[in-house]
Write a protein that holds these residues in place. Structure first.
Motif, PDB file in Angstrom:
ATOM      1  N   ARG A 243      28.762  13.966  12.426  1.00 11.72           N
ATOM      2  CA  ARG A 243      29.250  15.382  13.385  1.00 11.72           C
ATOM      3  C   ARG A 243      28.697  15.262  14.620  1.00 11.72           C
ATOM      4  O   ARG A 243      27.497  15.397  15.192  1.00 11.72           O
ATOM      5  N   GLU A 244      29.377  15.215  15.704  1.00 12.44           N
ATOM      6  CA  GLU A 244      28.927  15.381  17.434  1.00 12.44           C
ATOM      7  C   GLU A 244      29.106  16.825  17.203  1.00 12.44           C
ATOM      8  O   GLU A 244      29.940  17.676  16.981  1.00 12.44           O
ATOM      9  N   HIS A 245      27.982  17.367  18.125  1.00  6.83           N
ATOM     10  CA  HIS A 245      27.732  18.710  18.292  1.00  6.83           C
ATOM     11  C   HIS A 245      28.520  19.223  19.564  1.00  6.83           C
ATOM     12  O   HIS A 245      29.038  18.464  20.431  1.00  6.83           O
ATOM     13  N   GLY A 246      28.851  20.703  19.605  1.00  6.28           N
ATOM     14  CA  GLY A 246      29.659  21.253  20.678  1.00  6.28           C
ATOM     15  C   GLY A 246      28.831  21.468  21.728  1.00  6.28           C
ATOM     16  O   GLY A 246      27.577  21.659  21.868  1.00  6.28           O
ATOM     17  N   LEU A 247      29.486  21.853  22.929  1.00 12.44           N
ATOM     18  CA  LEU A 247      28.710  22.022  24.383  1.00 12.44           C
ATOM     19  C   LEU A 247      29.448  23.552  24.674  1.00 12.44           C
ATOM     20  O   LEU A 247      30.497  23.696  24.863  1.00 12.44           O
ATOM     21  N   PRO A 248      28.415  24.541  24.603  1.00  4.91           N
ATOM     22  CA  PRO A 248      28.684  25.916  25.058  1.00  4.91           C
ATOM     23  C   PRO A 248      29.068  25.883  26.401  1.00  4.91           C
ATOM     24  O   PRO A 248      28.121  25.262  27.139  1.00  4.91           O
ATOM     25  N   ILE A 249      30.080  26.616  26.923  1.00  8.66           N
ATOM     26  CA  ILE A 249      30.379  26.980  28.331  1.00  8.66           C
ATOM     27  C   ILE A 249      29.367  27.994  28.814  1.00  8.66           C
ATOM     28  O   ILE A 249      29.852  29.431  28.341  1.00  8.66           O
ATOM     29  N   GLU A 250      28.628  27.801  29.658  1.00 13.04           N
ATOM     30  CA  GLU A 250      27.947  28.957  30.291  1.00 13.04           C
ATOM     31  C   GLU A 250      28.477  30.157  31.184  1.00 13.04           C
ATOM     32  O   GLU A 250      28.579  31.327  31.140  1.00 13.04           O
ATOM     33  N   ASN A 251      29.586  29.335  32.066  1.00 14.96           N
ATOM     34  CA  ASN A 251      30.299  30.002  33.023  1.00 14.96           C
ATOM     35  C   ASN A 251      31.854  30.541  32.176  1.00 14.96           C
ATOM     36  O   ASN A 251      32.685  29.512  32.242  1.00 14.96           O
ATOM     37  N   ARG A 252      31.546  31.626  31.560  1.00 11.20           N
ATOM     38  CA  ARG A 252      32.783  32.005  30.990  1.00 11.20           C
ATOM     39  C   ARG A 252      33.734  33.348  31.417  1.00 11.20           C
ATOM     40  O   ARG A 252      34.639  33.397  30.950  1.00 11.20           O
ATOM     41  N   VAL A 253      33.187  33.595  32.700  1.00  9.48           N
ATOM     42  CA  VAL A 253      34.098  34.790  33.453  1.00  9.48           C
ATOM     43  C   VAL A 253      34.908  34.091  34.464  1.00  9.48           C
ATOM     44  O   VAL A 253      34.371  33.313  35.514  1.00  9.48           O
ATOM     45  N   MET A 254      36.152  34.333  34.626  1.00 10.92           N
ATOM     46  CA  MET A 254      36.729  33.975  35.872  1.00 10.92           C
ATOM     47  C   MET A 254      37.446  35.246  36.527  1.00 10.92           C
ATOM     48  O   MET A 254      38.181  35.904  35.938  1.00 10.92           O
ATOM     49  N   ILE A 255      37.408  35.218  37.799  1.00 10.81           N
ATOM     50  CA  ILE A 255      37.759  36.533  38.695  1.00 10.81           C
ATOM     51  C   ILE A 255      38.894  35.707  39.331  1.00 10.81           C
ATOM     52  O   ILE A 255      38.811  34.788  40.330  1.00 10.81           O
ATOM     53  N   ILE A 256      40.153  36.089  39.138  1.00  5.39           N
ATOM     54  CA  ILE A 256      41.317  35.669  39.544  1.00  5.39           C
ATOM     55  C   ILE A 256      41.847  36.727  40.603  1.00  5.39           C
ATOM     56  O   ILE A 256      42.172  37.845  40.305  1.00  5.39           O
ATOM     57  N   VAL A 257      41.768  36.621  41.783  1.00  2.89           N
ATOM     58  CA  VAL A 257      42.214  37.043  43.161  1.00  2.89           C
ATOM     59  C   VAL A 257      43.674  37.045  43.351  1.00  2.89           C
ATOM     60  O   VAL A 257      44.191  35.938  43.791  1.00  2.89           O
ATOM     61  N   ASP A 258      44.153  38.039  43.162  1.00  2.32           N
ATOM     62  CA  ASP A 258      45.861  37.802  43.414  1.00  2.32           C
ATOM     63  C   ASP A 258      46.209  37.946  44.946  1.00  2.32           C
ATOM     64  O   ASP A 258      46.171  39.041  45.651  1.00  2.32           O
ATOM     65  N   LYS A 259      46.763  36.529  45.514  1.00  2.00           N
ATOM     66  CA  LYS A 259      47.123  36.765  47.004  1.00  2.00           C
ATOM     67  C   LYS A 259      48.421  36.386  46.982  1.00  2.00           C
ATOM     68  O   LYS A 259      49.079  35.965  48.081  1.00  2.00           O
ATOM     69  N   LEU A 260      49.468  36.653  45.821  1.00  2.00           N
ATOM     70  CA  LEU A 260      50.830  36.265  45.893  1.00  2.00           C
ATOM     71  C   LEU A 260      51.742  37.438  45.687  1.00  2.00           C
ATOM     72  O   LEU A 260      52.728  37.274  45.029  1.00  2.00           O
ATOM     73  N   GLU A 261      51.273  38.678  45.959  1.00  3.24           N
ATOM     74  CA  GLU A 261      52.048  39.873  45.507  1.00  3.24           C
ATOM     75  C   GLU A 261      52.984  39.968  46.964  1.00  3.24           C
ATOM     76  O   GLU A 261      52.875  39.449  47.879  1.00  3.24           O
ATOM     77  N   ASP A 262      53.817  40.987  46.656  1.00  7.60           N
ATOM     78  CA  ASP A 262      54.782  41.359  48.024  1.00  7.60           C
ATOM     79  C   ASP A 262      53.782  41.564  49.167  1.00  7.60           C
ATOM     80  O   ASP A 262      52.733  42.144  49.058  1.00  7.60           O
ATOM     81  N   ALA A 263      54.278  40.974  50.134  1.00  6.93           N
ATOM     82  CA  ALA A 263      53.331  41.195  51.428  1.00  6.93           C
ATOM     83  C   ALA A 263      52.662  42.444  51.666  1.00  6.93           C
ATOM     84  O   ALA A 263      53.256  43.434  52.077  1.00  6.93           O
ATOM     85  N   PRO A 264      51.242  42.552  51.457  1.00 11.36           N
ATOM     86  CA  PRO A 264      50.469  43.847  51.693  1.00 11.36           C
ATOM     87  C   PRO A 264      50.242  44.085  53.115  1.00 11.36           C
ATOM     88  O   PRO A 264      50.356  43.232  54.157  1.00 11.36           O
ATOM     89  N   SER A 265      49.680  45.163  53.452  1.00  8.51           N
ATOM     90  CA  SER A 265      49.277  45.557  54.892  1.00  8.51           C
ATOM     91  C   SER A 265      47.890  44.708  55.126  1.00  8.51           C
ATOM     92  O   SER A 265      47.448  44.319  54.146  1.00  8.51           O
ATOM     93  N   GLU A 266      47.754  44.677  56.493  1.00  5.24           N
ATOM     94  CA  GLU A 266      46.409  44.143  56.809  1.00  5.24           C
ATOM     95  C   GLU A 266      45.169  44.980  56.148  1.00  5.24           C
ATOM     96  O   GLU A 266      44.264  44.307  55.749  1.00  5.24           O
ATOM     97  N   LYS A 267      45.487  46.303  56.040  1.00  4.28           N
ATOM     98  CA  LYS A 267      44.330  47.300  55.567  1.00  4.28           C
ATOM     99  C   LYS A 267      44.434  46.655  53.891  1.00  4.28           C
ATOM    100  O   LYS A 267      42.934  46.728  53.627  1.00  4.28           O
ATOM    101  N   ASP A 268      45.379  46.461  53.388  1.00  4.70           N
ATOM    102  CA  ASP A 268      45.393  46.349  51.873  1.00  4.70           C
ATOM    103  C   ASP A 268      44.810  44.862  51.497  1.00  4.70           C
ATOM    104  O   ASP A 268      43.939  44.772  50.871  1.00  4.70           O
ATOM    105  N   MET A 269      45.058  43.854  52.672  1.00  2.00           N
ATOM    106  CA  MET A 269      44.372  42.615  52.564  1.00  2.00           C
ATOM    107  C   MET A 269      43.017  42.594  52.481  1.00  2.00           C
ATOM    108  O   MET A 269      42.307  41.889  51.874  1.00  2.00           O
ATOM    109  N   ASP A 270      42.603  43.382  53.645  1.00  2.00           N
ATOM    110  CA  ASP A 270      41.053  43.684  53.877  1.00  2.00           C
ATOM    111  C   ASP A 270      40.407  44.264  52.690  1.00  2.00           C
ATOM    112  O   ASP A 270      39.425  43.844  52.113  1.00  2.00           O
ATOM    113  N   LYS A 271      40.785  45.152  52.192  1.00  2.00           N
ATOM    114  CA  LYS A 271      40.392  46.045  50.930  1.00  2.00           C
ATOM    115  C   LYS A 271      40.453  45.137  49.683  1.00  2.00           C
ATOM    116  O   LYS A 271      39.285  45.037  49.057  1.00  2.00           O
TER     117      LYS A 271
END
Length: 375
Positions: A243-271
């Motif tokens: 039996r080959e042992h498994g490899l635990p993934i330490e890096n489990r969290v992904m932050i997805i930043v949405d840059k594909l919404e309806d064109a926000p204002s400059e203030k919204d992009m900055d925030k």
């Protein structure tokens, strides 16, 4: 033949611009009046434009044959504070350049905001002339600065042309990164505990050393340890398997930043940019290894950065402020899943106002939408 035709077109562009068209019209009117009347002083209306044009043409052809340009600016700036940009123009020719002008161009890659100003300067023989101007960004972003459209002209600006030899190096120093502040934001204790929990997700592509998870079953090899033999399965198969042992993934969290919404204002992009940076910084300070990513409309790829220390954090934020927002039919979640990165993570933070396709992430782990409302 083509080279001669191009040379003629280039010469016509030098001769026919707004200012010398006025001189040519004045010359034609002077000629008409001179021949229609007997007044000798009308000859001045012919002589003066001719002298000016000949004098200006000699200057424009004799000067500014070799100019080099260099831009010097800070790599990083503070939002709301002006940063100095220095443009150095060096005249390597034998004669002084009486009039030279260039366009000082600036573009915030995050918001798409552009600014351009035409700046005049004169340069002595074998001299370098410095010109300084301020770059002010009210929002985060990577501001690209450049000296473009450098042209030589005579003092009266009758003729204008580009230098015969122009050296303008393009380097990293032409980008000023206006970064968000490294601050922590409110992430609930329940969320933090779920991101930092003891349970692991295991890699499907690489074996490891955790006996709690089986990566694969294979035939016994001479170098294998006896404790790795799967005795129960071996008895059923009439062959020794391990039996080959498994490899635990330490890096489990992904932050997805949405840059594909309806064109926000400059203030919204900055925030949203500042909020994403703050969430990532909060996880980093809590000792939670994670990744942050977004779809890059310029490269048509999903960019992701692993963050496990301060250095990797700032590298990721540099990429975050350099990538523009865009409007697209596909959501950021779709783009993330298309990239095939979903197998590496267990928890997802979706920084988005609308949260398009958030439910698709539920098939791959826990997912939560974060809005900028309370930031």
């Amino acid at each position: 033949m083509k080279s001669k035709f191009k040379a003629i077109i280039k010469a016509l562009k030098i001769v026919f611009n707004k200012r010398n068209i006025i001189l040519i019209v004045t010359l034609l009117i002077g000629l008409g009046l001179y021949f229609l009347t007997d007044a000798r002083y009308m000859a001045l209306m012919v002589i003066i434009p001719v002298v000016l044009m000949v004098f200006s043409l000699i200057i424009i052809l004799a000067t500014g044959r070799n100019i080099s340009a260099e831009i010097d600016c800070p790599v990083q700036g503070a939002k709301g504070h002006p940063e100095k940009v220095t443009v150095r123009l060096t005249n390597n020719g034998l004669l002084p350049v009486l009039m030279c002008e260039f366009d000082a161009k600036m573009q915030n890659m995050l918001t798409g905001k552009t600014f351009s100003e035409k700046l005049p300067v004169s340069i002595g023989h074998k001299k370098t002339q410095e010109f300084q101007y301020d770059v002010l960004a009210d929002t985060c972003g990577c501001v690209h600065v450049e000296a473009d459209n450098i042209k030589i002209s005579d003092p009266l600006r009758i003729f204008m042309r580009r230098p015969k030899t122009l050296t303008l190096p393009k380097s990293e120093s032409q980008n000023i990164y206006f970064m968000p502040q490294a601050i922590e934001t409110m992430v609930t204790p329940d969320d933090l505990s779920s991101y930092d929990m003891e349970s692991y997700k295991y890699s499907e592509a690489q074996k490891g050393g955790d006996p709690a998870e089986t990566f694969e079953i294979r035939e016994y090899r001479r170098a294998d340890k006896m404790k790795d033999v799967h005795w129960k399965l071996s008895s059923k198969m009439d062959d020794i398997v391990v039996r080959e042992h498994g490899l635990p993934i330490e890096n489990r969290v992904m932050i997805i930043v949405d840059k594909l919404e309806d064109a926000p204002s400059e203030k919204d992009m900055d925030k949203r940019t500042e909020f994403a940076a703050a969430v990532s910084y909060t996880l980093l300070k809590k000792g939670i290894v994670h990744s942050i990513g977004w779809f890059n409309i310029l490269t048509q790829q999903f960019d992701s950065f692993r963050i496990d220390n301060e250095e990797s954090y700032w590298i990721a934020i540099k990429g975050l402020v350099s990538c523009p927002f865009a409007q697209e039919e596909k959501s950021s979640v779709d783009r993330f899943l298309e990239a095939g990165a979903d197998e590496e993570y267990l928890s997802y933070i979706y920084i988005s106002e609308k949260g398009r396709d958030l439910e698709k992430l539920y098939n791959y782990g826990s997912a939560k939408q974060y809005r900028t409302d309370n930031f």
